[in-house]
Scaffold this motif. Structure first.
Motif, mmCIF file in Angstrom:
data_model
loop_
_atom_site.group_PDB
_atom_site.id
_atom_site.type_symbol
_atom_site.label_atom_id
_atom_site.label_comp_id
_atom_site.label_asym_id
_atom_site.label_seq_id
_atom_site.Cartn_x
_atom_site.Cartn_y
_atom_site.Cartn_z
ATOM 1 N N GLU A 153 4.950 -33.645 12.552
ATOM 2 C CA GLU A 153 4.473 -33.400 11.184
ATOM 3 C C GLU A 153 3.650 -34.580 10.642
ATOM 4 O OE1 GLU A 153 6.678 -30.320 12.297
ATOM 5 O OE2 GLU A 153 7.717 -32.250 12.066
ATOM 6 N N HIS A 167 -4.721 -32.603 8.922
ATOM 7 C CA HIS A 167 -5.158 -31.751 7.820
ATOM 8 C C HIS A 167 -5.768 -32.531 6.655
ATOM 9 C CE1 HIS A 167 -3.791 -27.962 9.383
ATOM 10 N NE2 HIS A 167 -2.554 -28.384 9.526
ATOM 11 N N ARG A 182 6.300 -21.071 16.181
ATOM 12 C CA ARG A 182 5.944 -22.333 15.530
ATOM 13 C C ARG A 182 4.910 -23.093 16.350
ATOM 14 N NH1 ARG A 182 4.624 -25.610 11.626
ATOM 15 N NH2 ARG A 182 5.382 -27.725 11.836
ATOM 16 N N ASP A 217 3.572 -17.092 -1.525
ATOM 17 C CA ASP A 217 4.308 -17.046 -0.266
ATOM 18 C C ASP A 217 3.824 -15.902 0.620
ATOM 19 O OD1 ASP A 217 6.200 -19.209 -0.663
ATOM 20 O OD2 ASP A 217 7.194 -17.936 -2.143
ATOM 21 N N ARG A 266 -0.966 -16.592 1.564
ATOM 22 C CA ARG A 266 -1.159 -18.040 1.668
ATOM 23 C C ARG A 266 -2.621 -18.447 1.626
ATOM 24 N NH1 ARG A 266 3.296 -20.891 2.646
ATOM 25 N NH2 ARG A 266 5.185 -19.769 3.273
ATOM 26 N N ASP A 272 2.728 -27.087 4.291
ATOM 27 C CA ASP A 272 2.363 -25.698 3.978
ATOM 28 C C ASP A 272 1.962 -25.555 2.505
ATOM 29 O OD1 ASP A 272 2.846 -24.905 6.561
ATOM 30 O OD2 ASP A 272 4.816 -24.024 6.142
ATOM 31 N N ARG A 278 -1.506 -27.039 1.989
ATOM 32 C CA ARG A 278 -2.541 -26.193 2.591
ATOM 33 C C ARG A 278 -2.783 -24.936 1.751
ATOM 34 N NH1 ARG A 278 -1.870 -24.776 8.613
ATOM 35 N NH2 ARG A 278 -4.101 -24.331 8.357
ATOM 36 N N THR A 279 -1.716 -24.369 1.196
ATOM 37 C CA THR A 279 -1.883 -23.204 0.334
ATOM 38 C C THR A 279 -2.661 -23.567 -0.921
ATOM 39 O OG1 THR A 279 0.158 -22.168 1.152
ATOM 40 C CG2 THR A 279 -0.651 -21.446 -0.998
#
Length: 314
Positions: free
Chosen positions: A34, A41, A84, A244, A247, A301, A304-305
């Motif tokens: 991560e 990212h 994943r 959710d 996204r 996450d 990124r959303t």
């Protein structure tokens, strides 16, 4: 699907910005995978270090284990770990070629009689696992496990014999839904957003969106959460919001919600960053290590959303 309309984040976020605080949280708490995903990212990091970190979770059978999905501990390969891993490879633009072929060979070996995936293979028995993912001797195929994998492979234009029956299973599962719960809907959306038959996907998504609204599976007003039921077996207060399900603005699920509903949802997401810089785990917590390892995943996450919808988080 590629994110659209996104505002690029700065390579060096200003001090005390949401992104800076999230970065500090990641360096403090995250696994190497991560950490490298965050750098990829948001800090102009390269793909190679991400893939190198992911390879540490890969097994000789072509699958992935070692708690890549934090709620399944132990070394054995599991479909949820494979999903994943494919998500990571997709994020860095490397979900294809021999990498995808190797995973598909593994998926073929662990599929059920109808060619799809169980949520948990019985090889997990004897290793710690979250109580909400029970291990049984003859597990059925599940859209929850199969949909995201099939969607990712179609998204990356991977063609393998395993995909044909698995795709048919997903179509049947989606078309058969009369009741559902949020995580199953997430899996259906992951499938529908990328499956090649776009007209059929759009029709199925329209029907699924009506089901989501009729059964109040999405909390449309974060200020009135008592109006929305929590699915059986979920943690108290484990609501799911429009962001959710959708996204990215390009998700078929985006059409399920009005602009006002999505704005409230994204405001709620942005406001959920905690004092330590990370976002919370909202599902049932059963041991300290899985929660600690999941929070950086949830944090990336969330960022990124927010970026996909053009929200300024730097």
């Amino acid at each position: 699907m590629a994110e659209s309309g996104a505002s690029p984040l700065p390579s060096e976020p200003p001090a005390r910005s949401p992104l800076f605080r999230a970065e500090q949280f990641v360096w403090l708490t995250a696994r190497v995978l991560e950490q490298r995903l965050f750098a990829y990212h948001f800090l102009n990091g390269a793909a190679e270090p991400v893939e190198a970190a992911l390879n540490a979770y890969r097994n000789e059978d072509g699958g992935y284990g070692h708690a890549l999905e934090p709620d399944l501990r132990g070394p054995v390969s599991q479909p949820l770990h494979a999903a994943r891993a494919l998500g990571v490879l997709d994020a860095i633009g490397r979900c294809g070629g021999q990498r995808a072929e190797r995973v598909c060979r593994h998926l073929t070996a662990v599929s059920t009689a109808d060619g799809a995936l169980p949520a948990v293979d019985p090889a997990q028995r004897g290793y710690p696992a979250a109580p909400f993912v029970p291990v049984v001797d003859d597990p059925p195929s599940e859209l929850l496990a199969t949909g995201p994998v099939v969607g990712l492979l179609h998204r990356n234009e991977v063609w393998h014999a395993w995909l044909f029956r698995a795709t048919d299973f997903c179509w049947h599962a989606v078309d058969s839904l009369r009741t559902s719960h949020p995580y199953e809907v997430h899996a259906a959306v992951a499938f529908l957003d990328s499956v090649p038959d776009r007209s059929r996907a759009e029709a199925a998504a329209d029907r699924l969106g009506r089901l989501v609204r009729e059964q109040r599976l999405a909390a449309l007003d974060p200020e009135r959460l008592d109006a929305y039921p929590v699915a059986p077996g979920y943690a108290p207060g484990e609501h799911h919001f429009p962001h959710d399900f959708a996204r990215s603005p390009r998700s078929l699920a985006r059409a399920w919600f009005t602009d006002e509903e999505m704005t409230r949802s994204l405001d709620h997401l942005a406001g959920s960053q905690q004092e330590d810089g990370g976002w919370p785990v909202r599902w049932r917590q059963w041991a300290p290590a899985p929660t600690l390892e999941a929070r950086p995943v949830v944090t990336i996450d969330a960022l990124r959303t927010l970026r996909a919808y053009g929200r300024f988080v730097g």
